[in-house]
Design a protein around this motif. Structure first.
Motif, PDB file in Angstrom:
ATOM      1  N   ASP A  26      -8.701 -20.767 -13.973  1.00 42.64           N
ATOM      2  CA  ASP A  26     -10.100 -20.508 -13.648  1.00 42.64           C
ATOM      3  C   ASP A  26     -10.762 -19.919 -14.879  1.00 42.64           C
ATOM      4  OD1 ASP A  26     -11.873 -18.350 -11.252  1.00 42.64           O
ATOM      5  OD2 ASP A  26     -12.541 -19.993 -12.548  1.00 42.64           O
ATOM      6  N   CYS A  27     -11.302 -20.791 -15.724  1.00 47.76           N
ATOM      7  CA  CYS A  27     -11.833 -20.334 -17.004  1.00 47.76           C
ATOM      8  C   CYS A  27     -13.350 -20.368 -17.051  1.00 47.76           C
ATOM      9  CB  CYS A  27     -11.241 -21.161 -18.143  1.00 47.76           C
ATOM     10  SG  CYS A  27     -11.827 -22.873 -18.226  1.00 47.76           S
ATOM     11  N   GLY A  28     -13.975 -20.713 -15.921  1.00 47.67           N
ATOM     12  CA  GLY A  28     -15.428 -20.718 -15.888  1.00 47.67           C
ATOM     13  C   GLY A  28     -16.049 -21.967 -16.483  1.00 47.67           C
ATOM     14  N   SER A  29     -15.266 -23.018 -16.597  1.00 50.28           N
ATOM     15  CA  SER A  29     -15.754 -24.262 -17.172  1.00 50.28           C
ATOM     16  C   SER A  29     -15.292 -25.413 -16.281  1.00 50.28           C
ATOM     17  CB  SER A  29     -15.175 -24.420 -18.579  1.00 50.28           C
ATOM     18  OG  SER A  29     -15.505 -25.677 -19.134  1.00 50.28           O
ATOM     19  N   PRO A  30     -15.962 -26.554 -16.321  1.00 45.41           N
ATOM     20  CA  PRO A  30     -15.489 -27.697 -15.522  1.00 45.41           C
ATOM     21  C   PRO A  30     -14.062 -28.121 -15.829  1.00 45.41           C
ATOM     22  CG  PRO A  30     -17.732 -28.063 -16.274  1.00 45.41           C
ATOM     23  CD  PRO A  30     -17.256 -26.827 -16.959  1.00 45.41           C
ATOM     24  N   SER A  31     -13.605 -27.920 -17.048  1.00 48.13           N
ATOM     25  CA  SER A  31     -12.221 -28.226 -17.386  1.00 48.13           C
ATOM     26  C   SER A  31     -11.596 -27.008 -18.055  1.00 48.13           C
ATOM     27  CB  SER A  31     -12.133 -29.457 -18.289  1.00 48.13           C
ATOM     28  OG  SER A  31     -12.887 -29.264 -19.469  1.00 48.13           O
ATOM     29  N   CYS A  32     -10.342 -26.770 -17.719  1.00 48.21           N
ATOM     30  CA  CYS A  32      -9.653 -25.569 -18.193  1.00 48.21           C
ATOM     31  C   CYS A  32      -8.215 -25.913 -18.567  1.00 48.21           C
ATOM     32  CB  CYS A  32      -9.637 -24.500 -17.102  1.00 48.21           C
ATOM     33  SG  CYS A  32     -11.270 -23.925 -16.604  1.00 48.21           S
ATOM     34  N   PRO A  33      -7.601 -25.114 -19.417  1.00 49.42           N
ATOM     35  CA  PRO A  33      -6.187 -25.352 -19.718  1.00 49.42           C
ATOM     36  C   PRO A  33      -5.304 -24.981 -18.530  1.00 49.42           C
ATOM     37  CG  PRO A  33      -6.989 -23.404 -20.869  1.00 49.42           C
ATOM     38  CD  PRO A  33      -8.177 -24.023 -20.209  1.00 49.42           C
ATOM     39  N   TYR A  34      -4.011 -25.280 -18.651  1.00 45.16           N
ATOM     40  CA  TYR A  34      -3.092 -25.214 -17.518  1.00 45.16           C
ATOM     41  C   TYR A  34      -2.273 -23.929 -17.563  1.00 45.16           C
ATOM     42  CZ  TYR A  34      -4.312 -30.097 -18.282  1.00 45.16           C
ATOM     43  OH  TYR A  34      -4.987 -31.253 -18.531  1.00 45.16           O
ATOM     44  N   ASP A  35      -2.538 -23.057 -16.593  1.00 49.56           N
ATOM     45  CA  ASP A  35      -1.883 -21.753 -16.636  1.00 49.56           C
ATOM     46  C   ASP A  35      -0.573 -21.699 -15.857  1.00 49.56           C
ATOM     47  OD1 ASP A  35      -4.134 -19.987 -14.308  1.00 49.56           O
ATOM     48  OD2 ASP A  35      -3.098 -21.921 -14.151  1.00 49.56           O
ATOM     49  N   TYR A  36      -0.363 -22.627 -14.940  1.00 46.92           N
ATOM     50  CA  TYR A  36       0.907 -22.702 -14.216  1.00 46.92           C
ATOM     51  C   TYR A  36       1.362 -24.156 -14.139  1.00 46.92           C
ATOM     52  CZ  TYR A  36       0.460 -17.840 -12.840  1.00 46.92           C
ATOM     53  OH  TYR A  36       0.347 -16.470 -12.852  1.00 46.92           O
ATOM     54  N   TYR A  94       0.118 -24.567 -26.427  1.00 43.05           N
ATOM     55  CA  TYR A  94       1.239 -24.375 -25.510  1.00 43.05           C
ATOM     56  C   TYR A  94       2.535 -24.257 -26.302  1.00 43.05           C
ATOM     57  CZ  TYR A  94      -1.976 -26.223 -21.972  1.00 43.05           C
ATOM     58  OH  TYR A  94      -3.057 -26.437 -21.150  1.00 43.05           O
ATOM     59  N   GLN A  95       3.463 -23.516 -25.720  1.00 45.36           N
ATOM     60  CA  GLN A  95       4.811 -23.383 -26.263  1.00 45.36           C
ATOM     61  C   GLN A  95       5.785 -24.016 -25.265  1.00 45.36           C
ATOM     62  OE1 GLN A  95       6.915 -19.595 -25.568  1.00 45.36           O
ATOM     63  NE2 GLN A  95       7.132 -19.425 -27.786  1.00 45.36           N
ATOM     64  N   GLN A  96       6.678 -24.856 -25.746  1.00 43.02           N
ATOM     65  CA  GLN A  96       7.668 -25.443 -24.850  1.00 43.02           C
ATOM     66  C   GLN A  96       9.072 -25.242 -25.416  1.00 43.02           C
ATOM     67  OE1 GLN A  96       7.756 -29.739 -24.128  1.00 43.02           O
ATOM     68  NE2 GLN A  96       8.363 -29.394 -21.995  1.00 43.02           N
ATOM     69  N   LYS A  97       9.891 -24.589 -24.627  1.00 38.77           N
ATOM     70  CA  LYS A  97      11.299 -24.412 -24.979  1.00 38.77           C
ATOM     71  C   LYS A  97      12.133 -25.450 -24.240  1.00 38.77           C
ATOM     72  CE  LYS A  97      10.669 -19.532 -25.969  1.00 38.77           C
ATOM     73  NZ  LYS A  97      11.059 -18.129 -25.690  1.00 38.77           N
ATOM     74  N   PRO A  98      13.306 -25.779 -24.754  1.00 41.32           N
ATOM     75  CA  PRO A  98      14.135 -26.836 -24.144  1.00 41.32           C
ATOM     76  C   PRO A  98      14.387 -26.582 -22.664  1.00 41.32           C
ATOM     77  CG  PRO A  98      15.012 -26.234 -26.281  1.00 41.32           C
ATOM     78  CD  PRO A  98      13.928 -25.245 -25.991  1.00 41.32           C
ATOM     79  N   GLY A  99      14.183 -27.648 -21.880  1.00 46.85           N
ATOM     80  CA  GLY A  99      14.464 -27.563 -20.456  1.00 46.85           C
ATOM     81  C   GLY A  99      13.431 -26.818 -19.651  1.00 46.85           C
ATOM     82  N   PRO A 128       9.060 -26.181 -18.664  1.00 44.08           N
ATOM     83  CA  PRO A 128       7.709 -26.722 -18.796  1.00 44.08           C
ATOM     84  C   PRO A 128       6.971 -25.969 -19.899  1.00 44.08           C
ATOM     85  CG  PRO A 128       7.837 -25.280 -16.895  1.00 44.08           C
ATOM     86  CD  PRO A 128       9.234 -25.402 -17.432  1.00 44.08           C
ATOM     87  N   PRO A 129       5.887 -26.533 -20.386  1.00 42.24           N
ATOM     88  CA  PRO A 129       5.076 -25.816 -21.390  1.00 42.24           C
ATOM     89  C   PRO A 129       4.520 -24.520 -20.820  1.00 42.24           C
ATOM     90  CG  PRO A 129       4.525 -28.148 -21.349  1.00 42.24           C
ATOM     91  CD  PRO A 129       5.391 -27.884 -20.150  1.00 42.24           C
ATOM     92  N   LYS A 130       4.253 -23.604 -21.737  1.00 41.18           N
ATOM     93  CA  LYS A 130       3.660 -22.318 -21.389  1.00 41.18           C
ATOM     94  C   LYS A 130       2.364 -22.158 -22.168  1.00 41.18           C
ATOM     95  CE  LYS A 130       4.336 -17.335 -22.065  1.00 41.18           C
ATOM     96  NZ  LYS A 130       5.218 -16.302 -22.672  1.00 41.18           N
ATOM     97  N   LEU A 131       1.289 -21.819 -21.466  1.00 39.70           N
ATOM     98  CA  LEU A 131      -0.007 -21.630 -22.118  1.00 39.70           C
ATOM     99  C   LEU A 131       0.002 -20.344 -22.931  1.00 39.70           C
ATOM    100  CD1 LEU A 131      -2.991 -22.493 -22.479  1.00 39.70           C
ATOM    101  CD2 LEU A 131      -3.497 -21.196 -20.387  1.00 39.70           C
ATOM    102  N   VAL A 155      11.466 -19.897 -31.334  1.00 43.78           N
ATOM    103  CA  VAL A 155      11.932 -21.264 -31.596  1.00 43.78           C
ATOM    104  C   VAL A 155      11.541 -22.145 -30.420  1.00 43.78           C
ATOM    105  CG1 VAL A 155      13.989 -22.701 -31.829  1.00 43.78           C
ATOM    106  CG2 VAL A 155      13.815 -20.564 -33.116  1.00 43.78           C
ATOM    107  N   ALA A 156      10.733 -23.162 -30.695  1.00 44.66           N
ATOM    108  CA  ALA A 156      10.152 -23.971 -29.633  1.00 44.66           C
ATOM    109  C   ALA A 156       9.349 -25.100 -30.259  1.00 44.66           C
ATOM    110  CB  ALA A 156       9.232 -23.119 -28.746  1.00 44.66           C
ATOM    111  N   VAL A 157       8.809 -25.960 -29.394  1.00 49.31           N
ATOM    112  CA  VAL A 157       7.831 -26.947 -29.821  1.00 49.31           C
ATOM    113  C   VAL A 157       6.457 -26.446 -29.389  1.00 49.31           C
ATOM    114  CG1 VAL A 157       7.082 -29.341 -29.699  1.00 49.31           C
ATOM    115  CG2 VAL A 157       9.524 -28.803 -29.563  1.00 49.31           C
ATOM    116  N   TYR A 158       5.508 -26.555 -30.289  1.00 47.55           N
ATOM    117  CA  TYR A 158       4.154 -26.083 -30.027  1.00 47.55           C
ATOM    118  C   TYR A 158       3.203 -27.277 -29.988  1.00 47.55           C
ATOM    119  CZ  TYR A 158       6.073 -21.494 -30.737  1.00 47.55           C
ATOM    120  OH  TYR A 158       6.838 -20.345 -30.599  1.00 47.55           O
TER     121      TYR A 158
END
Lengths: 113, 122
Positions: free
Chosen positions: B101-111, A42-47, A49-52, A89-92
């Motif tokens: 929805d990654c096809g597994s019982p646990s998945c990373p967070y997309d939103y 995940y990437q998180q920029k200030p202020g 939420p994290p982004k996958l 520039v972010a926290v990973y």
């Protein structure tokens, strides 16, 4: 519980250069049933939420620039930014989703040299 | 589009309880799993637990086992996190996040939700 560690804690990279962030899990997060590593970045920029960015250790999410790549297997993983841009520039953070609790690494701050 | 809208900031005294809500839209809540993650000021991400939008089954991290309750209301597509016996070190931003929805019982967070700041101070 699986403990996640990251190195380095902070990283200064010149624009256009490569940035490498390491992540280690205290036990393997590779599942033989599907041959996948249960690691996300995940990437998180200030202020914000994290982004996958990456799932399954190396699968880039839709819309994520291809300068971001993930690699590794078992217990050792790497996030690489091939050519650092100002907007990177972010926290990973790495995170495992192998078995609860789904712990995160402590984070790596990437900034411009 | 997928959205997770969280309730507003809270200020609580030590020993009190707080409830944070996370209202989902743009996807089928009853087939999703919502996770809760918190972040103390200037610190990293701490996983708190997850709840199934399908049947309300929840699992929390051992750290919070006796102080946290996660619930959901599928009729409104809302997940709730209640944290009791608040301490100053519970001061943090609390995020809800949807498992993809990654096809597994646990998945990373997309939103992710926008986060709710909870401040615990006397």
């Amino acid at each position: 519980d699986i403990v996640m560690t990251q190195s380095p804690p902070s990283l200064a990279v010149s624009l256009g250069d490569r940035a490498t962030v390491n992540c280690k899990s205290s036990q393997s997060v590779f599942h033989s049933s599907n041959n996948k590593n249960y690691i996300a970045w995940y990437q998180q920029k200030p202020g914000q939420p994290p982004k996958l960015l990456i799932s399954w250790a190396s699968a880039r999410e839709s819309g994520v620039p291809d300068r971001f790549s993930g690699s590794g297997s078992g217990t050792d993983f790497t996030l690489t930014i091939s050519s650092l841009q100002a907007e990177d520039v972010a926290v990973y953070y790495c995170q495992h989703y192998y078995i609860a609790p789904f712990t995160f690494g402590p984070g790596t701050t990437v900034h411009i040299k | 589009q997928v959205q997770l809208m969280q309730s507003g900031a809270e200020v609580k005294k030590p020993g009190a309880s707080v409830r944070v809500s996370c209202r989902a839209s743009g996807f089928t809540f009853s087939t999703s799993t919502i996770n809760w993650v918190r972040q103390a000021p200037g610190q990293g991400l701490e996983w708190m637990g997850w709840i199934s939008g399908y049947n309300g089954f929840a699992k929390s991290a051992q750290t919070f086992l006796d102080r946290v309750t996660m619930t959901s209301d599928s009729s409104t597509g809302t997940a709730y996190l209640e944290l009791r016996s608040l301490r100053s070190d519970d001061t943090a931003i609390y995020f809800c996040a949807r498992e993809g929805d990654c096809g597994s019982p646990s998945c990373p967070y997309d939103y992710w939700g926008q986060g709710t700041l909870v401040t615990v101070s006397s």
